[in-house]
Design a protein around this motif. Structure first.
Motif, PDB file in Angstrom:
ATOM      1  N   ASN A  51     -61.997 -74.790   8.975  1.00 37.54           N
ATOM      2  CA  ASN A  51     -62.389 -75.424  10.463  1.00 37.54           C
ATOM      3  C   ASN A  51     -62.922 -74.071  11.363  1.00 37.54           C
ATOM      4  OD1 ASN A  51     -61.524 -78.545   9.606  1.00 37.54           O
ATOM      5  ND2 ASN A  51     -59.484 -77.666   9.659  1.00 37.54           N
ATOM      6  N   GLY A  52     -62.362 -73.130  11.297  1.00 34.85           N
ATOM      7  CA  GLY A  52     -62.453 -71.934  11.668  1.00 34.85           C
ATOM      8  C   GLY A  52     -64.707 -71.897  11.558  1.00 34.85           C
ATOM      9  N   ARG A  53     -64.862 -72.173  10.125  1.00 38.68           N
ATOM     10  CA  ARG A  53     -66.044 -71.304   9.833  1.00 38.68           C
ATOM     11  C   ARG A  53     -66.850 -72.427  11.008  1.00 38.68           C
ATOM     12  NH1 ARG A  53     -70.378 -72.397   6.946  1.00 38.68           N
ATOM     13  NH2 ARG A  53     -71.050 -70.969   5.475  1.00 38.68           N
ATOM     14  N   VAL A  54     -66.894 -73.411  11.796  1.00 37.74           N
ATOM     15  CA  VAL A  54     -67.786 -74.243  12.519  1.00 37.74           C
ATOM     16  C   VAL A  54     -67.988 -73.471  13.359  1.00 37.74           C
ATOM     17  CG1 VAL A  54     -68.042 -76.636  13.577  1.00 37.74           C
ATOM     18  CG2 VAL A  54     -67.152 -77.193  11.122  1.00 37.74           C
ATOM     19  N   PHE A  55     -67.207 -72.636  13.752  1.00 36.13           N
ATOM     20  CA  PHE A  55     -66.304 -72.412  15.329  1.00 36.13           C
ATOM     21  C   PHE A  55     -67.933 -70.896  14.825  1.00 36.13           C
ATOM     22  CE2 PHE A  55     -63.161 -74.772  16.145  1.00 36.13           C
ATOM     23  CZ  PHE A  55     -63.359 -75.544  17.293  1.00 36.13           C
ATOM     24  N   ILE A  56     -67.499 -70.568  14.235  1.00 32.75           N
ATOM     25  CA  ILE A  56     -68.305 -68.918  13.581  1.00 32.75           C
ATOM     26  C   ILE A  56     -69.533 -69.144  13.276  1.00 32.75           C
ATOM     27  CG2 ILE A  56     -68.359 -66.988  12.089  1.00 32.75           C
ATOM     28  CD1 ILE A  56     -64.733 -67.264  11.791  1.00 32.75           C
ATOM     29  N   GLY A  57     -69.866 -70.349  12.429  1.00 34.27           N
ATOM     30  CA  GLY A  57     -71.186 -70.560  12.589  1.00 34.27           C
ATOM     31  C   GLY A  57     -71.995 -70.904  13.383  1.00 34.27           C
ATOM     32  N   ASP A  58     -71.361 -71.500  15.161  1.00 31.56           N
ATOM     33  CA  ASP A  58     -71.505 -72.296  16.115  1.00 31.56           C
ATOM     34  C   ASP A  58     -72.694 -70.854  17.010  1.00 31.56           C
ATOM     35  OD1 ASP A  58     -73.242 -73.906  17.673  1.00 31.56           O
ATOM     36  OD2 ASP A  58     -70.811 -73.473  19.025  1.00 31.56           O
ATOM     37  N   VAL A  59     -71.446 -69.598  16.714  1.00 34.97           N
ATOM     38  CA  VAL A  59     -71.380 -68.619  17.489  1.00 34.97           C
ATOM     39  C   VAL A  59     -72.288 -67.775  17.077  1.00 34.97           C
ATOM     40  CG1 VAL A  59     -70.320 -66.511  18.481  1.00 34.97           C
ATOM     41  CG2 VAL A  59     -68.868 -68.402  18.274  1.00 34.97           C
ATOM     42  N   LEU A  60     -72.297 -67.113  15.455  1.00 32.93           N
ATOM     43  CA  LEU A  60     -73.731 -66.841  14.959  1.00 32.93           C
ATOM     44  C   LEU A  60     -74.335 -67.495  14.563  1.00 32.93           C
ATOM     45  CD1 LEU A  60     -71.462 -65.081  12.980  1.00 32.93           C
ATOM     46  CD2 LEU A  60     -71.960 -64.729  14.699  1.00 32.93           C
ATOM     47  N   GLN A  61     -75.101 -68.751  15.580  1.00 36.88           N
ATOM     48  CA  GLN A  61     -76.284 -70.089  15.612  1.00 36.88           C
ATOM     49  C   GLN A  61     -76.964 -69.419  14.358  1.00 36.88           C
ATOM     50  OE1 GLN A  61     -78.582 -67.041  18.091  1.00 36.88           O
ATOM     51  NE2 GLN A  61     -77.258 -67.457  19.887  1.00 36.88           N
ATOM     52  N   GLY A  62     -76.403 -70.293  13.246  1.00 38.29           N
ATOM     53  CA  GLY A  62     -76.460 -70.688  12.046  1.00 38.29           C
ATOM     54  C   GLY A  62     -76.638 -69.654  11.102  1.00 38.29           C
TER      55      GLY A  62
ATOM     56  N   GLY B  89     -53.661 -68.410  18.259  1.00 37.79           N
ATOM     57  CA  GLY B  89     -54.726 -67.432  18.791  1.00 37.79           C
ATOM     58  C   GLY B  89     -56.079 -67.410  18.382  1.00 37.79           C
ATOM     59  N   ASN B  90     -55.934 -67.963  16.725  1.00 38.72           N
ATOM     60  CA  ASN B  90     -56.962 -67.731  15.820  1.00 38.72           C
ATOM     61  C   ASN B  90     -57.936 -68.807  16.850  1.00 38.72           C
ATOM     62  OD1 ASN B  90     -56.736 -65.797  14.708  1.00 38.72           O
ATOM     63  ND2 ASN B  90     -55.826 -67.311  13.043  1.00 38.72           N
ATOM     64  N   VAL B  91     -57.074 -69.744  17.440  1.00 38.43           N
ATOM     65  CA  VAL B  91     -58.188 -70.962  18.022  1.00 38.43           C
ATOM     66  C   VAL B  91     -59.003 -70.682  19.192  1.00 38.43           C
ATOM     67  CG1 VAL B  91     -58.206 -73.324  18.765  1.00 38.43           C
ATOM     68  CG2 VAL B  91     -56.915 -72.795  16.661  1.00 38.43           C
ATOM     69  N   TRP B  92     -57.568 -69.719  19.994  1.00 40.05           N
ATOM     70  CA  TRP B  92     -58.325 -69.534  21.723  1.00 40.05           C
ATOM     71  C   TRP B  92     -59.558 -68.313  20.930  1.00 40.05           C
ATOM     72  CZ3 TRP B  92     -57.818 -64.652  23.942  1.00 40.05           C
ATOM     73  CH2 TRP B  92     -57.868 -64.437  25.033  1.00 40.05           C
ATOM     74  N   VAL B  93     -59.528 -67.010  20.328  1.00 42.47           N
ATOM     75  CA  VAL B  93     -60.240 -66.378  19.698  1.00 42.47           C
ATOM     76  C   VAL B  93     -61.686 -67.212  19.357  1.00 42.47           C
ATOM     77  CG1 VAL B  93     -60.618 -64.154  18.744  1.00 42.47           C
ATOM     78  CG2 VAL B  93     -58.649 -64.393  19.413  1.00 42.47           C
ATOM     79  N   LEU B  94     -62.005 -68.200  18.956  1.00 37.41           N
ATOM     80  CA  LEU B  94     -62.908 -68.498  17.865  1.00 37.41           C
ATOM     81  C   LEU B  94     -63.338 -69.103  19.652  1.00 37.41           C
ATOM     82  CD1 LEU B  94     -61.537 -69.671  14.693  1.00 37.41           C
ATOM     83  CD2 LEU B  94     -63.472 -67.936  14.771  1.00 37.41           C
TER      84      LEU B  94
END
Length: 134
Positions: free
Chosen positions: A29-40, A101-106
């Motif tokens: 589930n965190g991959r979605v957040f990371i992908g959004d942050v890194l613009q694809g 903590g991980n959710v907060w950072v993401l």
């Protein structure tokens, strides 16, 4: 059979199983957040996600093994359950704190990415656009 050893084995099995389950859930589930942050940028998102999972495993399994030792001998079935409940309760609290903590950072990373995208002007500073009615 020594009930203290049985307690240790059950504790390790449950704690490591819970750690793996939480890490996989965070990874998926965190991959979605990371992908959004890194613009694809999928390759970079996968790499960052994997590094976060490895760190999560190291911290949590390290804690689980450090918290293994018990100062009291377990002599009865009741003692086994009491020792397990305390140990697993602490592990669950630590996993919960690590998860939050991980959710907060993401979420912080995601918000920063959104803010950076909103600050990017739609037209280069040297360029111009025609008026809307022309």
């Amino acid at each position: 059979m020594d009930l203290t050893v049985v307690t240790y084995v059950i504790y390790l099995l449950i704690s490591i199983g819970l750690t793996i389950w939480v890490a996989r859930t965070l990874s998926r589930n965190g991959r979605v957040f990371i992908g959004d942050v890194l613009q694809g940028n999928e390759k970079l998102a996968d790499a960052v996600n994997q590094l976060l999972v490895v760190g999560f495993y190291l911290v949590n399994i390290g804690f689980v093994t450090l918290y293994l030792r018990s100062s009291e001998e377990v002599e009865t079935a009741r003692g086994l359950f009491e020792a397990l409940s305390v140990k697993l309760g602490v592990v669950l609290l630590v996993l919960g704190v690590m998860h939050l903590g991980n959710v907060w950072v993401l979420n912080k990373m995601r918000r920063r990415g959104i803010m950076e995208r909103q600050q990017t002007p739609p037209v280069a500073p040297q360029g111009w656009t025609a008026p809307a009615g022309a």
